[in-house]
Scaffold this motif. Structure first.
Motif, PDB file in Angstrom:
ATOM      1  N   ASP A  71       9.096   9.786  47.297  1.00 12.18           N
ATOM      2  CA  ASP A  71      10.493  10.169  47.071  1.00 12.18           C
ATOM      3  C   ASP A  71      11.453   9.456  48.028  1.00 12.18           C
ATOM      4  OD1 ASP A  71      11.465  12.409  49.374  1.00 12.18           O
ATOM      5  OD2 ASP A  71       9.318  12.008  49.209  1.00 12.18           O
ATOM      6  N   SER A  72      12.737   9.521  47.703  1.00 15.57           N
ATOM      7  CA  SER A  72      13.758   8.800  48.475  1.00 15.57           C
ATOM      8  C   SER A  72      13.923   9.339  49.894  1.00 15.57           C
ATOM      9  CB  SER A  72      15.094   8.861  47.742  1.00 15.57           C
ATOM     10  OG  SER A  72      15.015   8.197  46.505  1.00 15.57           O
ATOM     11  N   TYR A  73      13.854  10.650  50.094  1.00 14.41           N
ATOM     12  CA  TYR A  73      13.987  11.198  51.450  1.00 14.41           C
ATOM     13  C   TYR A  73      12.888  10.643  52.361  1.00 14.41           C
ATOM     14  CZ  TYR A  73      17.395  14.735  49.945  1.00 14.41           C
ATOM     15  OH  TYR A  73      18.509  15.396  49.469  1.00 14.41           O
ATOM     16  N   THR A  74      11.654  10.674  51.860  1.00 15.50           N
ATOM     17  CA  THR A  74      10.532  10.204  52.669  1.00 15.50           C
ATOM     18  C   THR A  74      10.649   8.712  52.943  1.00 15.50           C
ATOM     19  OG1 THR A  74       9.151  11.945  51.702  1.00 15.50           O
ATOM     20  CG2 THR A  74       8.015  10.146  52.818  1.00 15.50           C
ATOM     21  N   ARG A  75      11.162   7.954  51.983  1.00 14.65           N
ATOM     22  CA  ARG A  75      11.313   6.506  52.161  1.00 14.65           C
ATOM     23  C   ARG A  75      12.192   6.168  53.359  1.00 14.65           C
ATOM     24  NH1 ARG A  75      12.518   4.566  45.909  1.00 14.65           N
ATOM     25  NH2 ARG A  75      10.684   5.577  44.985  1.00 14.65           N
ATOM     26  N   VAL A  76      13.230   6.989  53.590  1.00 13.53           N
ATOM     27  CA  VAL A  76      14.150   6.697  54.696  1.00 13.53           C
ATOM     28  C   VAL A  76      13.828   7.522  55.941  1.00 13.53           C
ATOM     29  CG1 VAL A  76      15.991   5.958  53.155  1.00 13.53           C
ATOM     30  CG2 VAL A  76      15.879   8.366  53.863  1.00 13.53           C
ATOM     31  N   GLY A  77      12.700   8.224  55.923  1.00 13.95           N
ATOM     32  CA  GLY A  77      12.253   8.957  57.103  1.00 13.95           C
ATOM     33  C   GLY A  77      12.871  10.323  57.293  1.00 13.95           C
ATOM     34  N   ASP A  78      13.571  10.854  56.286  1.00 13.63           N
ATOM     35  CA  ASP A  78      14.191  12.183  56.401  1.00 13.63           C
ATOM     36  C   ASP A  78      13.204  13.238  55.908  1.00 13.63           C
ATOM     37  OD1 ASP A  78      15.844  14.355  56.654  1.00 13.63           O
ATOM     38  OD2 ASP A  78      17.510  13.492  55.509  1.00 13.63           O
ATOM     39  N   ILE A  79      12.187  13.482  56.706  1.00 14.00           N
ATOM     40  CA  ILE A  79      11.121  14.411  56.309  1.00 14.00           C
ATOM     41  C   ILE A  79      11.633  15.846  56.265  1.00 14.00           C
ATOM     42  CG2 ILE A  79       8.744  15.111  56.750  1.00 14.00           C
ATOM     43  CD1 ILE A  79       9.241  12.098  56.128  1.00 14.00           C
ATOM     44  N   ALA A  80      12.598  16.167  57.126  1.00 16.75           N
ATOM     45  CA  ALA A  80      13.166  17.521  57.128  1.00 16.75           C
ATOM     46  C   ALA A  80      13.814  17.826  55.779  1.00 16.75           C
ATOM     47  CB  ALA A  80      14.180  17.662  58.258  1.00 16.75           C
ATOM     48  N   ALA A  81      14.550  16.855  55.223  1.00 17.50           N
ATOM     49  CA  ALA A  81      15.192  17.063  53.924  1.00 17.50           C
ATOM     50  C   ALA A  81      14.148  17.203  52.820  1.00 17.50           C
ATOM     51  CB  ALA A  81      16.136  15.898  53.613  1.00 17.50           C
TER      52      ALA A  81
END
Length: 455
Positions: A71-81
């Protein structure tokens, strides 16, 4: 773990045992048997749906490998989101591998990721370390991307940072495979370069081929010995034939000690709006793969122009592509028996080789060389707005449907290969070029095996 997902086994020791087979070896084995490996783009937030998608892919009537798209959140490192989306049961556009627990992901894969069905993690990240670490811990050792191809089109991250991130990722993958010589149960990590697809819809093939090869050489420099080189279907099938043959020739010359194969992507730009046009375009991609001896094809579905495809649509595309490939293979063998056809040569190999050699001569460290090449404009992707890109090169689609350079900028390719077109490209010209393939296939469709026939 989401309530909608019931693991196939409550025994965590069973969940932990994933009998994976090396991705590259699986593809090589299928190719030796005369079969094209087909692969979907597929990723779901919910572990149950992810497992169902993989089960359906494995059961399809074709030789397929599985895909876990992130997913896009994980791609940019936003694991919290990503974790918040899981908690709130919100749909994501892929599987959040770093947000789900290792036990959950292993439960998704158990009984699936085995000697007959390797699974590849696809992600689109310029900072892939966390994703690859999570994948390796779950028993997955095949992924894709690259320091250039997952930075310039998809990220605003400085290119030198992407290069450092990808160097670390390559080393992580290479170290995970140190045991591949110590026992039959270990796997060899595999990395696919996305370089042949970056902004591919208006990028002349020689640059796509050069970046794909350069990223493969980067992977090799950092210890990987199982690599695939990508090429995205473009606007003219004859030009694509030449480009893929050039890619294969360069890989054979520059990666002699490496297990490698070529993967074709069905067209990456604006897809036909009609079901008939989309089907014809997929058929053309399958024929391209077979004609050029490519080993793997990543498909698109008839719904690409409208929405994210369902699992059923993905399986339909896989089975259709495999059937077309089988027919094309039989036709090709018959043509070969009658003498075959002469292959066109418009200089794609020579231009790609010139670009590759120019970059390699800049520095012995290919990462440093790539950063320097973009800074000097020796690599320059047309219409790419990333700050690292010189933005001096321009391309156009000629009257035959081929992608050509109107201005090669500072790239060192033969002058006669880059005729300067004085007329400035207008916004209408640009939009017409972007929709060229869509319009061509939504009309009556090109003749069999050929995309571009008119301007």
């Amino acid at each position: 773990m989401p309530e909608s997902f019931t693991p196939p086994s409550s025994d965590e020791r069973a969940v932990g045992r994933l009998a994976a087979r090396s991705f590259g070896a699986f593809v090589a084995s299928a190719n030796a048997a005369g079969q094209l490996v087909v692969q979907p783009r597929m990723g779901f937030q919910d572990p149950g749906r992810m497992r169902q998608g993989l089960l359906a892919t494995k059961a399809a009537r074709c030789v397929a490998v599985g895909t876990m798209t992130i997913d896009s959140y994980t791609r940019v490192g936003d694991i919290a989101a990503a974790r918040e989306a899981i908690r709130m049961n919100r749909d994501l556009n892929g599987y959040p591998i770093s947000a789900h627990s290792e036990v959950t992901t292993r439960a998704v894969l158990v009984g699936l990721s085995d000697a007959t069905f390797p699974v590849q993690v696809r992600h689109g990240s310029a900072e892939p370390q966390q994703i690859v670490d999570a994948a390796l811990r779950c028993g997955l050792s095949a992924t894709e991307g690259g320091p250039v191809s997952y930075c310039l089109p998809y990220s605003r991250l400085p290119l030198d940072r992407s290069v450092r991130n990808w160097a670390a990722t390559c080393r992580m993958l290479a170290e995970s495979g140190q045991g591949d010589r110590s026992g039959p149960g270990a796997t060899r990590p595999h990395l696919e370069t996305f370089g042949g697809c970056m902004l591919g819809q208006l990028c002349p093939p020689d640059l796509l081929v050069a970046v794909s090869v350069l990223e493969a050489l980067f992977f090799h420099q950092h210890g990987l010995r199982s690599i695939s080189l990508s090429y995205a279907q473009q606007t003219h099938s004859g030009q694509d034939d030449e480009a893929v043959r050039a890619l294969r020739r360069l890989a054979a010359e520059l990666l002699p000690d490496t297990e490698w194969h070529v993967v074709i992507y069905a067209y990456m730009g604006m897809f036909p709006r009609t079901r008939e046009g989309a089907g014809r375009l997929l058929d053309s991609a399958a024929r391209l793969a077979v004609r050029t001896g490519s080993e793997r094809l990543i498909v698109k579905t008839r719904s690409e122009a409208h929405r994210i495809p369902t699992v059923e649509e993905n399986i339909g595309a896989l089975e259709r592509a495999a059937a077309v490939a089988d027919l094309e293979g039989r036709l090709l063998r018959a043509e070969t028996g009658m003498g075959g056809h002469a292959q066109a040569d418009s200089g794609v190999y020579d231009r790609a080789r010139s670009l590759i050699d120019t970059v390699r001569n800049l520095d012995g460290d290919l990462g440093i060389a790539l950063v320097r090449a973009f800074r000097l404009g020796l690599l320059d992707v047309p219409f790419c707005l990333h700050p690292a890109n010189a933005r001096r090169s321009r391309s156009y689609i000629d009257v035959d449907g081929r992608l050509q350079w109107s201005d090669a900028g500072g790239m060192r390719i033969p002058v006669d290969a880059a005729p300067r077109v004085e007329r400035r490209l207008t916004s209408s010209d640009f939009l017409a070029a972007l929709s060229y393939v869509q319009r061509t296939f939504d009309q009556d469709g090109p003749e069999r095996g050929r995309i571009g026939t008119t301007g």
